[in-house]
Structures are given as structure tokens and as C-alpha cells.
Design a protein around this motif. Structure first.
Motif, mmCIF file in Angstrom:
data_model
loop_
_atom_site.group_PDB
_atom_site.id
_atom_site.type_symbol
_atom_site.label_atom_id
_atom_site.label_comp_id
_atom_site.label_asym_id
_atom_site.label_seq_id
_atom_site.Cartn_x
_atom_site.Cartn_y
_atom_site.Cartn_z
ATOM 1 N N GLY A 1 0.804 -1.206 0.000
ATOM 2 C CA GLY A 1 0.000 0.000 0.000
ATOM 3 C C GLY A 1 0.839 1.258 0.000
ATOM 4 O O GLY A 1 2.039 1.261 -0.329
ATOM 5 N N GLY A 2 0.194 2.363 0.417
ATOM 6 C CA GLY A 2 0.839 3.657 0.376
ATOM 7 C C GLY A 2 2.117 3.735 1.199
ATOM 8 O O GLY A 2 3.103 4.340 0.777
ATOM 9 N N LEU A 3 2.115 3.111 2.365
ATOM 10 C CA LEU A 3 3.312 3.157 3.210
ATOM 11 C C LEU A 3 4.465 2.377 2.588
ATOM 12 O O LEU A 3 5.630 2.788 2.666
ATOM 13 C CB LEU A 3 3.001 2.622 4.605
ATOM 14 C CG LEU A 3 2.097 3.515 5.475
ATOM 15 C CD1 LEU A 3 1.772 2.814 6.789
ATOM 16 C CD2 LEU A 3 2.749 4.861 5.732
ATOM 17 N N THR A 4 4.153 1.247 1.967
ATOM 18 C CA THR A 4 5.201 0.451 1.322
ATOM 19 C C THR A 4 5.798 1.213 0.145
ATOM 20 O O THR A 4 7.024 1.279 -0.016
ATOM 21 C CB THR A 4 4.628 -0.896 0.851
ATOM 22 O OG1 THR A 4 4.155 -1.617 1.990
ATOM 23 C CG2 THR A 4 5.686 -1.722 0.141
ATOM 24 N N ILE A 5 4.943 1.800 -0.679
ATOM 25 C CA ILE A 5 5.440 2.597 -1.804
ATOM 26 C C ILE A 5 6.259 3.773 -1.295
ATOM 27 O O ILE A 5 7.328 4.090 -1.835
ATOM 28 C CB ILE A 5 4.266 3.073 -2.674
ATOM 29 C CG1 ILE A 5 3.614 1.875 -3.376
ATOM 30 C CG2 ILE A 5 4.728 4.103 -3.705
ATOM 31 C CD1 ILE A 5 2.361 2.213 -4.147
ATOM 32 N N SER B 1 -11.308 12.208 3.818
ATOM 33 C CA SER B 1 -10.544 11.715 4.964
ATOM 34 C C SER B 1 -10.045 10.333 4.582
ATOM 35 O O SER B 1 -10.405 9.793 3.537
ATOM 36 C CB SER B 1 -11.415 11.640 6.221
ATOM 37 O OG SER B 1 -12.484 10.730 6.008
ATOM 38 N N GLY B 2 -9.194 9.769 5.428
ATOM 39 C CA GLY B 2 -8.749 8.414 5.135
ATOM 40 C C GLY B 2 -7.249 8.298 4.979
ATOM 41 O O GLY B 2 -6.488 9.162 5.429
ATOM 42 N N ARG B 3 -6.826 7.230 4.332
ATOM 43 C CA ARG B 3 -5.410 6.907 4.242
ATOM 44 C C ARG B 3 -4.756 7.655 3.087
ATOM 45 O O ARG B 3 -5.248 7.615 1.957
ATOM 46 C CB ARG B 3 -5.239 5.396 4.075
ATOM 47 C CG ARG B 3 -5.860 4.626 5.224
ATOM 48 C CD ARG B 3 -5.661 3.136 5.110
ATOM 49 N NE ARG B 3 -6.307 2.449 6.234
ATOM 50 C CZ ARG B 3 -6.283 1.140 6.438
ATOM 51 N NH1 ARG B 3 -5.639 0.351 5.568
ATOM 52 N NH2 ARG B 3 -6.890 0.607 7.474
ATOM 53 N N PRO B 4 -3.625 8.329 3.347
ATOM 54 C CA PRO B 4 -2.974 9.115 2.302
ATOM 55 C C PRO B 4 -2.247 8.229 1.301
ATOM 56 O O PRO B 4 -1.831 7.111 1.621
ATOM 57 C CB PRO B 4 -1.987 9.989 3.075
ATOM 58 C CG PRO B 4 -1.664 9.178 4.294
ATOM 59 C CD PRO B 4 -2.926 8.442 4.640
ATOM 60 N N ALA B 5 -2.093 8.756 0.086
ATOM 61 C CA ALA B 5 -1.384 8.012 -0.957
ATOM 62 C C ALA B 5 0.076 7.812 -0.577
ATOM 63 O O ALA B 5 0.593 6.697 -0.608
ATOM 64 C CB ALA B 5 -1.512 8.738 -2.296
ATOM 65 N N LEU B 6 0.764 8.898 -0.233
ATOM 66 C CA LEU B 6 2.186 8.838 0.096
ATOM 67 C C LEU B 6 2.435 9.548 1.416
ATOM 68 O O LEU B 6 1.788 10.556 1.733
ATOM 69 C CB LEU B 6 3.025 9.493 -1.000
ATOM 70 C CG LEU B 6 2.998 8.830 -2.384
ATOM 71 C CD1 LEU B 6 3.743 9.682 -3.389
ATOM 72 C CD2 LEU B 6 3.577 7.419 -2.331
ATOM 73 N N THR B 7 3.402 9.027 2.167
ATOM 74 C CA THR B 7 3.816 9.642 3.421
ATOM 75 C C THR B 7 5.332 9.678 3.442
ATOM 76 O O THR B 7 5.988 8.645 3.594
ATOM 77 C CB THR B 7 3.293 8.858 4.633
ATOM 78 O OG1 THR B 7 1.864 8.745 4.549
ATOM 79 C CG2 THR B 7 3.668 9.564 5.921
ATOM 80 N N LEU B 8 5.904 10.875 3.288
ATOM 81 C CA LEU B 8 7.350 11.064 3.243
ATOM 82 C C LEU B 8 7.778 12.014 4.359
ATOM 83 O O LEU B 8 6.937 12.712 4.943
ATOM 84 C CB LEU B 8 7.772 11.619 1.884
ATOM 85 C CG LEU B 8 7.497 10.727 0.662
ATOM 86 C CD1 LEU B 8 7.802 11.475 -0.628
ATOM 87 C CD2 LEU B 8 8.299 9.435 0.746
ATOM 88 N N PRO B 9 9.069 12.062 4.674
ATOM 89 C CA PRO B 9 9.533 12.997 5.701
ATOM 90 C C PRO B 9 9.159 14.437 5.363
ATOM 91 O O PRO B 9 9.094 14.827 4.189
ATOM 92 C CB PRO B 9 11.053 12.801 5.691
ATOM 93 C CG PRO B 9 11.255 11.414 5.177
ATOM 94 C CD PRO B 9 10.171 11.202 4.170
#
Length: 299
Positions: A228-232, A255-263
Motif C-alpha cells: 500500500g501507500g506506506l510500502t510505496i 478523509s482516510g489513508r494518504p497516498a504517500l507519506t514522506l519525511p
């Protein structure tokens, strides 16, 4: 080697269709994987010339769908894999950057043409990587069902051994599957089609470079990180992605889970600005990002 096939029907119908273009793409992907492609596809009366960057010229008219297929996929098929695997990720998201609701509902954010696109991508890689949360929540098959092609090796990243053994990837024997777990964690290796591999889990979690190296040892030269998004995000942060296909649907989840999460970054000068191409997939929009080629920043 020149990709070629004999089909007298092509003399009757010279226009290149999507099905013919897809067959060519599969041929090119197979030949380039074995370093046997000389840049030319000969199929009956058709001649397709392809340059090293994936640019193409065809001797006969090409219909709109076929032309888009060739333009989207030939850069991926022609990418140099002599020095190591190429890695691509795909993510489907809403206009406001969500891939699922807070509870994980994601079927389906994007439309039917985007699903076919994903299956084409699976057919053009040797392995598809997914994270534990995606397998647990979505129970994906990770096979090629909507297009002609071979199923890739399924790779489940599960360092803590969280994914239940009842998930389909471990139960359905149609496709070889790797269960990647951390040291000291038991994997689901009782089925003949499942192999358990042990990862070195550091303080930052799974190391994408280690995963890619394991697959390279297996002979995998084209690799898809599907979710998912965290793995990508982990592969993107580690600079282990060559391309990213971001498919955006005309939907607002709110609302919900974001596509990407970066520093976090302090300035937009630090934002990633890859060279981008875009294509319509029904009502969705595909953004094809070349992460090895940065666009100049605005000034």
C-alpha cells in the motif's frame, strides 16, 4: 533479435489494434529482458521501429488505443536492465490524495480502465511486491486476469508475520509466492507454492535495497511495488523507484489513508519534481513519473 510473427490476416487489416500492440509489447519486454532485441518488430506487413528511450514509428496506421499503449509502455519495456532491476510503483488515489477510507475501504477508488492498466503492469514485470496491511485488508490475487500475459512472482512484505495464513496468496497455488518475514518470525511456508525468506529488519524497518537484491538473485529484472501507500513511500524515500504510476480518480474522499507519506520538508525547493507524462484512463488520469529524471524547478 527482431520480434516477428507471421499472420496473413494483417495484410487484410493493416491498422494496428490495441490487441496487436499489446502482443508487441509483450514480445519486446521478453526480448529486452534477455538482451536480444534489436529495436524492430516485424509482424506480417507491419514494421515497428523503437528507439532506446521507447520512442516508436510504425509502418501502418495505429488506432488511438494502440498508440496510447505503445506510448505508455515502451519506455518501461526499453529501460536498461543490464546493471540491475528496474522498479516501478503504481498507486490509485482520489483527487484529494486518499487511497482508502479510514477503515481501509478501497474497492474501488479508480475505474475499470485503471484496473486493466494495473493488470498490464503486472504482466510486464517479474515480481509484484505488496505490504502486509494491503494483503490483510484487501486479500488481493495479484494475478493477470484482465489481459493476456504471465503472472508475476508474488512477494508479501510481512516482517512481523501479521498476515493470516488464510489469505489467498498463501492458499491459491496458481502463482509462486514469497513470504518475506523478519528474523525469528515464522512464515506461511507449508504450501508448495510459498517460499519463506528472512529479512534483516533494522531500526527503520524493511530495507527496500535488501528486498530488491533478493529478487535480483532470483533473476527478477522488472519489479512492481503495488501497495500500500506506506510500502510505496518506503521505496520512494529510499530512492529505489525508477518510475511511479499515479492514477487519480475524480473522487473526493475527504478523509482516510494518504497516498504517500514522506519525511517533512521545509521548502518546496526540496519537493520531488520528476518529469511527468499524463494519459486518460477512462474517467481517471494516469501520471507517469520518471523518478530518474528531475524536471527543472520553477523560479
Amino acid at each position: 533479435m527482431t520480434a516477428s510473427s507471421d499472420n496473413p490476416a494483417h495484410a487484410v487489416t493493416p491498422t494496428v489494434s490495441a490487441s496487436l500492440a499489446w502482443r508487441w509489447l509483450r514480445q519486446v519486454a521478453a526480448l529486452t529482458r534477455d538482451d536480444m532485441f534489436d529495436g524492430t518488430v516485424i509482424d506480417g506487413h507491419h514494421h515497428l521501429e523503437i528507439d532506446a528511450a521507447g520512442g516508436w514509428y510504425c509502418s501502418h496506421p495505429v488506432d488511438e488505443e494502440a498508440a496510447q499503449l505503445l506510448t505508455i509502455w515502451l519506455p518501461w519495456c526499453m529501460a536498461d536492465i543490464a546493471d540491475g532491476p528496474r522498479v516501478i510503483a503504481q498507486i490509485g488515489q482520489s483527487l484529494d490524495g486518499r487511497i482508502a477510507t479510514v477503515g481501509g475501504a478501497s474497492h474501488y477508488v479508480t475505474g475499470e480502465q485503471s484496473l486493466v492498466h494495473l493488470h498490464r503492469l503486472r504482466a510486464l514485470v517479474d515480481a509484484v511486491i505488496v505490504g502486509a496491511s494491503t494483503v490483510d485488508a484487501d486479500d488481493p490475487q495479484l494475478t493477470v486476469r484482465h489481459v493476456e500475459g504471465d503472472n508475476p512472482l508474488r512477494v508479501v512484505l510481512d516482517p512481523r508475520g501479521r498476515v493470516p495464513a488464510e489469505r489467498g496468496v498463501f492458499m491459491r497455488p496458481a502463482v509462486p509466492t514469497w513470504h518475506l518475514v523478519g528474523a525469528g518470525v515464522g512464515g506461511h511456508g507449508t504450501a508448495a507454492h510459498v517460499s519463506v525468506k528472512t529479512l534483516t529488519k533494522g531500526a527503520a524497518g524493511v530495507d527496500p535495497a535488501e528486498v530488491i537484491a533478493l529478487l535480483a538473485e532470483q533473476g527478477c529484472r522488472r519489479i512492481l511495488v503495488e501497495g500500500g501507500g506506506l510500502t510505496i513511500s518506503r521505496f520512494l524515500e529510499a530512492k529505489r523507484l525508477d518510475r511511479l504510476h499515479s492514477v487519480v480518480a475524480p473522487m473526493l474522499i475527504g478523509s482516510g489513508r494518504p497516498a504517500l507519506t514522506l519525511p517533512e520538508i521545509d521548502s518546496l525547493e526540496d519537493a520531488l519534481r520528476p518529469v511527468c507524462r499524463h494519459f486518460r484512463l477512462g474517467d481517471d488520469m494516469l501520471f507517469d513519473l520518471d523518478l530518474r529524471d528531475r524536471a527543472p524547478s520553477a523560479s
